[in-house]
Design a protein around this motif. Sequence first.
Motif, PDB file in Angstrom:
ATOM      1  N   MET A   1       0.790  -1.246  -0.068  1.00 46.59           N
ATOM      2  CA  MET A   1      -0.014   0.094  -0.029  1.00 46.59           C
ATOM      3  C   MET A   1       0.720   1.343  -0.020  1.00 46.59           C
ATOM      4  N   ALA A   2       2.070   1.292   0.709  1.00 47.34           N
ATOM      5  CA  ALA A   2       2.887   2.470   0.971  1.00 47.34           C
ATOM      6  C   ALA A   2       3.466   2.584  -0.490  1.00 47.34           C
ATOM      7  N   ALA A   3       3.961   1.370  -1.202  1.00 46.74           N
ATOM      8  CA  ALA A   3       4.461   1.878  -2.374  1.00 46.74           C
ATOM      9  C   ALA A   3       3.701   2.172  -3.655  1.00 46.74           C
ATOM     10  N   LEU A   4       2.385   1.867  -3.325  1.00 47.01           N
ATOM     11  CA  LEU A   4       1.281   2.338  -4.252  1.00 47.01           C
ATOM     12  C   LEU A   4       1.091   4.001  -4.339  1.00 47.01           C
ATOM     13  N   THR A   5       0.903   4.183  -2.874  1.00 46.62           N
ATOM     14  CA  THR A   5       0.974   5.752  -2.380  1.00 46.62           C
ATOM     15  C   THR A   5       2.054   6.341  -3.064  1.00 46.62           C
ATOM     16  N   ALA A   6       3.104   6.055  -2.947  1.00 42.57           N
ATOM     17  CA  ALA A   6       4.363   6.707  -3.517  1.00 42.57           C
ATOM     18  C   ALA A   6       4.276   6.839  -4.764  1.00 42.57           C
ATOM     19  N   ILE A   7       3.876   5.879  -5.515  1.00 43.96           N
ATOM     20  CA  ILE A   7       3.780   5.943  -6.987  1.00 43.96           C
ATOM     21  C   ILE A   7       2.890   7.090  -7.370  1.00 43.96           C
ATOM     22  N   ARG A   8       1.785   6.940  -6.558  1.00 45.93           N
ATOM     23  CA  ARG A   8       0.792   7.829  -7.098  1.00 45.93           C
ATOM     24  C   ARG A   8       1.164   9.542  -6.691  1.00 45.93           C
ATOM     25  N   GLU A   9       1.923   9.546  -5.626  1.00 47.81           N
ATOM     26  CA  GLU A   9       2.592  11.154  -5.226  1.00 47.81           C
ATOM     27  C   GLU A   9       3.567  11.317  -6.540  1.00 47.81           C
ATOM     28  N   VAL A  10       4.133  10.312  -6.897  1.00 50.20           N
ATOM     29  CA  VAL A  10       5.095  10.816  -7.952  1.00 50.20           C
ATOM     30  C   VAL A  10       4.368  11.254  -9.421  1.00 50.20           C
ATOM     31  N   ALA A  11       3.431  10.316  -9.529  1.00 54.02           N
ATOM     32  CA  ALA A  11       2.521  10.751 -10.530  1.00 54.02           C
ATOM     33  C   ALA A  11       1.800  12.022 -10.585  1.00 54.02           C
ATOM     34  N   LEU A  12       1.235  12.378  -9.363  1.00 57.91           N
ATOM     35  CA  LEU A  12       0.602  13.699  -9.340  1.00 57.91           C
ATOM     36  C   LEU A  12       1.558  14.857  -9.432  1.00 57.91           C
ATOM     37  N   ALA A  13       2.981  14.688  -8.953  1.00 59.56           N
ATOM     38  CA  ALA A  13       3.909  15.524  -9.030  1.00 59.56           C
ATOM     39  C   ALA A  13       4.253  15.684 -10.510  1.00 59.56           C
ATOM     40  N   GLN A  14       4.490  14.618 -11.307  1.00 62.58           N
ATOM     41  CA  GLN A  14       4.885  14.809 -12.582  1.00 62.58           C
ATOM     42  C   GLN A  14       3.577  15.395 -13.337  1.00 62.58           C
ATOM     43  N   ALA A  15       2.467  15.181 -13.201  1.00 61.40           N
ATOM     44  CA  ALA A  15       1.257  15.458 -13.825  1.00 61.40           C
ATOM     45  C   ALA A  15       1.159  17.070 -13.658  1.00 61.40           C
ATOM     46  N   ARG A  16       1.514  17.591 -12.283  1.00 64.31           N
ATOM     47  CA  ARG A  16       1.358  19.023 -12.006  1.00 64.31           C
ATOM     48  C   ARG A  16       2.443  19.851 -12.982  1.00 64.31           C
ATOM     49  N   GLU A  17       3.599  19.096 -13.140  1.00 61.62           N
ATOM     50  CA  GLU A  17       4.739  19.631 -13.871  1.00 61.62           C
ATOM     51  C   GLU A  17       4.380  19.863 -15.352  1.00 61.62           C
ATOM     52  N   LEU A  18       3.605  18.711 -15.812  1.00 62.43           N
ATOM     53  CA  LEU A  18       3.277  18.707 -17.346  1.00 62.43           C
ATOM     54  C   LEU A  18       2.203  19.645 -17.518  1.00 62.43           C
ATOM     55  N   ALA A  19       1.463  19.813 -16.491  1.00 62.60           N
ATOM     56  CA  ALA A  19       0.281  20.628 -16.824  1.00 62.60           C
ATOM     57  C   ALA A  19       0.898  22.219 -16.829  1.00 62.60           C
ATOM     58  N   ARG A  20       2.134  22.490 -16.007  1.00 59.79           N
ATOM     59  CA  ARG A  20       2.439  23.847 -15.884  1.00 59.79           C
ATOM     60  C   ARG A  20       2.917  24.038 -17.163  1.00 59.79           C
ATOM     61  N   ARG A  21       3.556  22.992 -17.854  1.00 61.81           N
ATOM     62  CA  ARG A  21       4.192  23.192 -19.232  1.00 61.81           C
ATOM     63  C   ARG A  21       3.180  23.476 -20.192  1.00 61.81           C
ATOM     64  N   GLY A  22       2.029  22.996 -19.998  1.00 61.73           N
ATOM     65  CA  GLY A  22       1.106  23.072 -20.998  1.00 61.73           C
ATOM     66  C   GLY A  22       0.876  21.869 -21.627  1.00 61.73           C
ATOM     67  N   ARG A  23       1.494  20.770 -21.344  1.00 64.14           N
ATOM     68  CA  ARG A  23       1.441  19.237 -21.733  1.00 64.14           C
ATOM     69  C   ARG A  23      -0.069  18.723 -21.287  1.00 64.14           C
ATOM     70  N   LEU A  24      -1.330  19.173 -21.501  1.00 70.10           N
ATOM     71  CA  LEU A  24      -2.515  18.879 -20.541  1.00 70.10           C
ATOM     72  C   LEU A  24      -2.937  17.450 -20.814  1.00 70.10           C
ATOM     73  N   ALA A  25      -2.648  16.884 -22.368  1.00 69.73           N
ATOM     74  CA  ALA A  25      -3.197  15.787 -22.432  1.00 69.73           C
ATOM     75  C   ALA A  25      -2.210  14.645 -21.893  1.00 69.73           C
ATOM     76  N   GLU A  26      -0.956  14.936 -21.809  1.00 68.60           N
ATOM     77  CA  GLU A  26      -0.158  13.810 -21.205  1.00 68.60           C
ATOM     78  C   GLU A  26      -0.315  13.871 -19.661  1.00 68.60           C
ATOM     79  N   ALA A  27      -0.602  15.018 -18.896  1.00 64.56           N
ATOM     80  CA  ALA A  27      -0.748  15.129 -17.675  1.00 64.56           C
ATOM     81  C   ALA A  27      -2.120  14.350 -17.471  1.00 64.56           C
ATOM     82  N   GLY A  28      -3.240  14.658 -18.303  1.00 66.93           N
ATOM     83  CA  GLY A  28      -4.488  13.710 -17.917  1.00 66.93           C
ATOM     84  C   GLY A  28      -4.160  12.221 -18.022  1.00 66.93           C
ATOM     85  N   GLU A  29      -3.379  11.886 -19.000  1.00 71.79           N
ATOM     86  CA  GLU A  29      -3.234  10.345 -19.237  1.00 71.79           C
ATOM     87  C   GLU A  29      -2.337   9.743 -17.959  1.00 71.79           C
ATOM     88  N   LEU A  30      -1.300  10.639 -17.602  1.00 71.88           N
ATOM     89  CA  LEU A  30      -0.445  10.129 -16.544  1.00 71.88           C
ATOM     90  C   LEU A  30      -1.574   9.948 -15.314  1.00 71.88           C
TER      91      LEU A  30
END
Length: 276
Positions: A1-30
Amino acid sequence: MAALTAIREVALAQARELARRGRLAEAGELLDEAYHDTEPDTAYLDLRARVHAQQGDLARADECWAQAQRLSPENTEYAAARRRIARMRTGRRLPPILAAGIAGLLVGAVVTALLTGGDDEKPPAAATAAPSAPAPSLASAEDVLTGLDVTMPGVRARRTPGEITVTFDRGLFAGDTTLTRDGRALLARLADRLKPQAGRLRLTVLGHTDDQPLRAGGPYAGNMELAEARAATVREVLHERAAVPTAAVTVSALGPAVPPNRGRAARTVSIRISAV
């Protein structure tokens, strides 16, 4: 469970960065890939709503914030965001020509308030802010990427505005952080392509793993730690071979989340290249 939570936290951080760069489709897919097998939480719903809003899909943004509001009724930000959307959608009831123009302005300006959590009663600053002038170095930075040819056998390069994403057809690692002979050769050839522009590049190396749990007692606590160590290994190779400054290379980990390949081929990295 802890590993899954960590994966999602990383995915959220990456998606925020993608959204800030305007790469919205990739952020949504991630985001969708990271949460595909479970009930969404408020962190996912809030960020997914913001991405929908930036894309101009106010109906789906409202649906996500409504679901987040049901999960966390004490959070006033979700209700405030929904009120803003209601006002924005009201503007679309005007005659078609006027509605289209106003909707475009709303999505371009008022969405800033949705993303920053601005005061619900004040007009967003973005609505009156003067457009910023393009940076003087923007054209030359684009020229750097335009002239950078990183396509070669075994390497895939996907170009988006301001960035090249490099992935590899096969896994680069035999196990842990040990590069295969072919993997080291591919990285060497890639480094040779990067070297002429090494001082003008900024890289993000994302480590990947397969979805198999690591053996107990090994050198890495889990796949996220292993993925980050793989990214660091590639950073050193590129630094030594291409002379890319270490400070210009960011390492991160996605582990088994959204791998570019499956099975053993997931023992790899992705590299995002931008120019400065």
